[in-house]
Design an enzyme around this catalytic site. Structure first.
Site, mmCIF file in Angstrom:
data_model
loop_
_atom_site.group_PDB
_atom_site.id
_atom_site.type_symbol
_atom_site.label_atom_id
_atom_site.label_comp_id
_atom_site.label_asym_id
_atom_site.label_seq_id
_atom_site.Cartn_x
_atom_site.Cartn_y
_atom_site.Cartn_z
ATOM 1 N N LYS A 192 0.845 -1.202 0.000
ATOM 2 C CA LYS A 192 0.000 0.000 0.000
ATOM 3 C C LYS A 192 0.882 1.255 0.000
ATOM 4 O O LYS A 192 2.095 1.163 0.235
ATOM 5 C CB LYS A 192 -0.904 -0.018 1.229
ATOM 6 C CG LYS A 192 -0.135 -0.043 2.543
ATOM 7 C CD LYS A 192 -1.034 -0.432 3.709
ATOM 8 C CE LYS A 192 -0.224 -0.387 5.004
ATOM 9 N NZ LYS A 192 -0.960 -0.934 6.143
ATOM 10 N N ARG B 250 -10.256 0.151 14.742
ATOM 11 C CA ARG B 250 -10.044 0.876 13.507
ATOM 12 C C ARG B 250 -11.000 0.241 12.512
ATOM 13 O O ARG B 250 -12.201 0.363 12.667
ATOM 14 C CB ARG B 250 -8.556 0.796 13.123
ATOM 15 C CG ARG B 250 -8.113 1.929 12.255
ATOM 16 C CD ARG B 250 -6.624 1.882 11.977
ATOM 17 N NE ARG B 250 -6.199 0.632 11.331
ATOM 18 C CZ ARG B 250 -5.001 0.454 10.798
ATOM 19 N NH1 ARG B 250 -4.104 1.416 10.841
ATOM 20 N NH2 ARG B 250 -4.678 -0.683 10.222
ATOM 21 N N TYR C 115 16.229 30.074 6.157
ATOM 22 C CA TYR C 115 15.107 30.833 6.696
ATOM 23 C C TYR C 115 15.273 31.066 8.190
ATOM 24 O O TYR C 115 15.668 30.161 8.935
ATOM 25 C CB TYR C 115 13.800 30.074 6.463
ATOM 26 C CG TYR C 115 13.296 30.182 5.036
ATOM 27 C CD1 TYR C 115 12.930 31.409 4.500
ATOM 28 C CD2 TYR C 115 13.206 29.061 4.235
ATOM 29 C CE1 TYR C 115 12.463 31.512 3.195
ATOM 30 C CE2 TYR C 115 12.746 29.139 2.937
ATOM 31 C CZ TYR C 115 12.375 30.381 2.417
ATOM 32 O OH TYR C 115 11.921 30.475 1.136
HETATM 33 C C1 PLP Z 1 -0.160 -1.773 6.812
HETATM 34 C C2 PLP Z 1 -0.715 -3.055 7.266
HETATM 35 C C3 PLP Z 1 0.127 -4.160 7.429
HETATM 36 C C4 PLP Z 1 1.627 -4.057 7.370
HETATM 37 O O1 PLP Z 1 2.092 -3.511 8.592
HETATM 38 P P1 PLP Z 1 3.622 -3.232 8.914
HETATM 39 O O2 PLP Z 1 3.610 -2.724 10.306
HETATM 40 O O3 PLP Z 1 4.077 -2.192 7.943
HETATM 41 O O4 PLP Z 1 4.370 -4.505 8.753
HETATM 42 C C5 PLP Z 1 -0.468 -5.378 7.718
HETATM 43 N N1 PLP Z 1 -1.811 -5.480 7.864
HETATM 44 C C6 PLP Z 1 -2.644 -4.416 7.747
HETATM 45 C C7 PLP Z 1 -4.105 -4.607 7.925
HETATM 46 C C8 PLP Z 1 -2.124 -3.177 7.456
HETATM 47 O O5 PLP Z 1 -2.934 -2.122 7.363
#
Ligand code: PLP
Length: 348
Positions: free
Chosen positions: A38, A132, A248
């Protein structure tokens, strides 16, 4: 016409990516090891990451939404799974029904939508306490998902990077769900979760961070290799006379003469202002500090000790993830996913 060469680039180590995936796969025991790609492969490039992981034998990939899915869908081949973690909205249904990717159904409405449409194989997310995304573990999950063909039933750990009782609590809740709900496979662990041991591995793991060189827990240090090295070109070398300030708001004032290199990198590239006065470039193992504020597109580094550095040279930014995170106040995740669109991404 020639291809534009950007003044900043990411050197990406494909061997390290594959080596990290193999280490995570071995650490996960008998579980299949997938890959979260992702956020454009955590900022590195989802297509290029997926291509390399496919060659290494990875068969399970995870993206957030259907826009991300469309980018990698051309790479799907028989036996390769792509799961869409945010499930399926009304707007996504035409694409989802035509796709070989599977939604990870997260809400009762998504479940109903998919079942009513006769969508076929899907994944299901159960929330075991993170609050979540996912079906509430206290609900009547088995009844809710009745009639679905579930490929992977999953949940997600909130605190796998810490040693807290909450991990075992989520694991136990997930075991309860597994008893109650039939699925072809069960999956709980992210990168940190893989390090928690075999009770957390189930049938499939879903690492992201550690694939890309992040160190999710101490157990991974010395095993997970760095994948990303940001580099930026020197646009100008200049002399700072004692009493001169730089950048800056003049946050750095020279108390002696300095030689300074101005690099084509700034907060618009994800090199955020937390690195002001703290970041560095590395030359032959030596840290040359960032002086003053990080600008939108520029930083200044002290090259007094390096007579050879000049206009057009490429310098490597100190971006060792755990250290850079501590220094900048950003998480390792933010350091990766923040890497901007202006970098050329060059895979070794
Ligand atoms: C992003 C995500 C992962 C991967 O998590 P990491 O901490 O980057 O290894 C796995 N499962 C879900 C549902 C996620 O959203």
């Amino acid at each position: 016409m020639h291809a534009y060469i950007a003044p900043l680039r990411l050197r990406l180590d494909g061997d390290a990516l594959v080596s990290n995936w193999r280490w995570l796969a071995a650490k996960g025991g008998g579980a299949a090891c997938g890959a979260a790609i992702k956020a454009d492969g955590y900022g590195l490039g989802a297509v290029e990451a997926m291509r390399r992981l496919l060659r290494a034998g990875c068969r399970d990939f995870f993206v957030s939404n259907w826009g991300e899915a469309a980018l990698v869908e051309p790479l799907l081949e028989t036996g390769v799974n792509l799961s869409i973690l945010h499930g399926v909205r009304v707007e996504d249904m035409p694409q989802a029904l035509a796709s070989r990717a599977r939604p990870v159904l997260c809400t009762p409405a998504q479940v109903a939508r998919w079942r009513d449409a006769g969508g076929g194989a899907c994944d299901v997310m159960v929330d075991t306490g993170m609050n979540r995304l996912g079906l509430d573990w206290r609900g009547e999950i088995a009844a809710l998902v009745e009639g679905l063909e579930i490929a992977t039933l999953m949940s997600h750990l909130a605190s796998a990077d810490e040693d807290v009782a909450f991990n075992a609590a989520q694991q136990a809740r997930f075991v309860g769900i597994r008893r109650a709900v039939a699925a072809a496979r069960y999956s709980l662990a992210n990168s940190a979760g893989i390090c928690l041991g075999r009770d957390y591995h189930f049938d499939l793991t879903r690492p992201g961070l550690a694939l890309y060189g992040g160190i999710p827990r101490d157990q991974a240090a010395g095993h997970v290799r760095a994948v990303v090295q940001p580099q930026a070109q020197v646009l100008q070398r200049r002399r700072l006379i004692a009493g001169d300030s730089i950048g800056y708001n003049a946050t750095f004032t020279a108390t002696r003469d300095h030689e300074v290199a101005i690099l084509n990198l700034g907060y618009a590239d994800g090199y955020l202002r937390g690195f002001s006065g703290k970041g560095a470039v590395i030359i032959d193992g030596a840290r040359l500090p960032v002086l003053g504020r990080v600008s939108m597109d520029l930083i200044a580094v002290d090259v007094s000790a390096r007579a050879e550095v000049g206009e057009g040279d490429w310098l490597t930014i100190d971006y060792a993830l755990p250290d850079a995170a501590a220094l900048s106040g950003l998480s390792q995740y933010e350091l990766l996913t923040g890497l901007g669109a202006r970098f050329d991404r060059l895979w070794d």
